[in-house]
Design a protein around this motif. Sequence first.
Motif, PDB file in Angstrom:
ATOM      1  N   HIS A  49      -2.469   7.270   6.836  1.00  0.00           N
ATOM      2  CA  HIS A  49      -1.817   6.182   6.087  1.00  0.00           C
ATOM      3  C   HIS A  49      -0.389   5.971   6.598  1.00  0.00           C
ATOM      4  O   HIS A  49       0.584   6.438   5.980  1.00  0.00           O
ATOM      5  N   PRO A  50      -0.231   5.270   7.693  1.00  0.00           N
ATOM      6  CA  PRO A  50       1.116   5.043   8.237  1.00  0.00           C
ATOM      7  C   PRO A  50       1.991   4.189   7.331  1.00  0.00           C
ATOM      8  O   PRO A  50       3.195   4.091   7.534  1.00  0.00           O
ATOM      9  N   GLU A  51       1.374   3.573   6.295  1.00  0.00           N
ATOM     10  CA  GLU A  51       2.150   2.713   5.395  1.00  0.00           C
ATOM     11  C   GLU A  51       2.943   3.496   4.365  1.00  0.00           C
ATOM     12  O   GLU A  51       3.733   2.917   3.601  1.00  0.00           O
ATOM     13  N   ILE A  52       2.757   4.811   4.284  1.00  0.00           N
ATOM     14  CA  ILE A  52       3.466   5.628   3.288  1.00  0.00           C
ATOM     15  C   ILE A  52       4.979   5.527   3.500  1.00  0.00           C
ATOM     16  O   ILE A  52       5.474   5.697   4.610  1.00  0.00           O
ATOM     17  N   ALA A  61       4.314   0.301  -7.300  1.00  0.00           N
ATOM     18  CA  ALA A  61       4.049   1.032  -6.065  1.00  0.00           C
ATOM     19  C   ALA A  61       2.581   1.458  -5.985  1.00  0.00           C
ATOM     20  O   ALA A  61       1.930   1.684  -6.998  1.00  0.00           O
ATOM     21  N   ASN A  62       2.077   1.549  -4.760  1.00  0.00           N
ATOM     22  CA  ASN A  62       0.739   2.079  -4.522  1.00  0.00           C
ATOM     23  C   ASN A  62       0.841   3.600  -4.427  1.00  0.00           C
ATOM     24  O   ASN A  62       1.724   4.123  -3.757  1.00  0.00           O
ATOM     25  N   THR A 121       4.432   2.345  -0.771  1.00  0.00           N
ATOM     26  CA  THR A 121       3.399   3.367  -0.962  1.00  0.00           C
ATOM     27  C   THR A 121       4.040   4.739  -1.105  1.00  0.00           C
ATOM     28  O   THR A 121       4.857   5.133  -0.267  1.00  0.00           O
ATOM     29  N   ILE A 122       3.672   5.448  -2.163  1.00  0.00           N
ATOM     30  CA  ILE A 122       4.212   6.777  -2.450  1.00  0.00           C
ATOM     31  C   ILE A 122       3.084   7.802  -2.373  1.00  0.00           C
ATOM     32  O   ILE A 122       2.039   7.640  -3.015  1.00  0.00           O
TER      33      ILE A 122
END
Length: 378
Positions: free
Chosen positions: A265-268, A247-248, A224-225
């Motif tokens: 968004h901790p997935e970044i 990439a998201n 994730t960007i």
Amino acid sequence: SSKEIPAEQKEEFIYHIQNSSEMLLSLVDDIIDLAKIEANQLKINKTECSPVKLLKNIAANFEAYKNRMEKEHLEIKLMLPNEEMPFRTDSFRLKQILINLMSNAVKFTENGSVEMGLLVSEQRKIRFYVQDTGIGMTNEEIRTVFNRFERTKLSEEKKISGTGLGLAISKSLVELLGGEMWVSSEPGKGSCFSFELPYLRVPAGIAEQIKETKEQSYNWKGKTILIAEDNHVNFDFLKHSLELTGANIIHAENGKQAVQAISFHPEIDIVLMDLKMPKLGGLEATMQIKEIQPYLPVIAQTAFAMEGDRNRCISAGCDDYITKPINIENLKAKIAQFIDRKTAWQTNKSNNLQSTNATENLGKANFTIEHKNKDVDL
């Protein structure tokens, strides 16, 4: 007591402050370059360059620039050969020259088009040109157009911004690169600025290596960007280019939204941070992000190109920076260096935690054994 300034008026003030700051910074850059040229201190660094790719990137950025200038109706044209035509030159200075010419063309053209292109002449020279359908110049103005601080009478009357240094610097840079610059123009019909550089071709083997490097594919599926960018044209360009990697993409329109996105968004995995944004600037946002996630990589995007900018970005917590107009392949290469760092840090942290827990459990077990042995002895 004074009334609070309305939000719309604040945005307008911020816009004017940013524009004035850009003009001041541009003037400082020009004066520094001019001083270096006069003192023979400006260094030329010739490397392999793909002019076709460079012109495409510049044109894409001027699509956004013309909107900022409220000239959405202007057409940006590109005339390019089918092949890449790699050659040796100073890519940074070549980009600087073309940006100066394109900026002038857009400023002095109210209707019609601005065209940028290149071709190879028979004398083993590569020719670049920027042609517009703007106000044009008289023969007298053509004779003095490359003089320092020289501005045409019509530009003064129309109050077109500028210092009169850009063309003087561009011509000097072309000459430092071993070429020459000239202009043809007619009042009311437009101008065409051209320059030629030595066409020092890159050997075929190296050219293929450059092509392979530029065409390198990246698979960032599951990554994730976060793109922090207030200019929607710039964001769309980055989004389209990076989505091809799988990439998201998450968008933040200002620094404040960027900081909030990190919490939500901790997935970044990585942040692309524009430095000049409303509500909260890129450097301030980066410092706040690093307080939340110290190991989250941040790559700054800046229109500035002064030597101190990198130190300023790194001091604020940025891991790297890239200048505009952005070369998307260079950006991908920078992202590739950092995009796995957060995952690696989390894995390392997890392993360290497991190791610590194992050591603590072992200590507890030893304590129990020793305690039982003492009981037996008693």
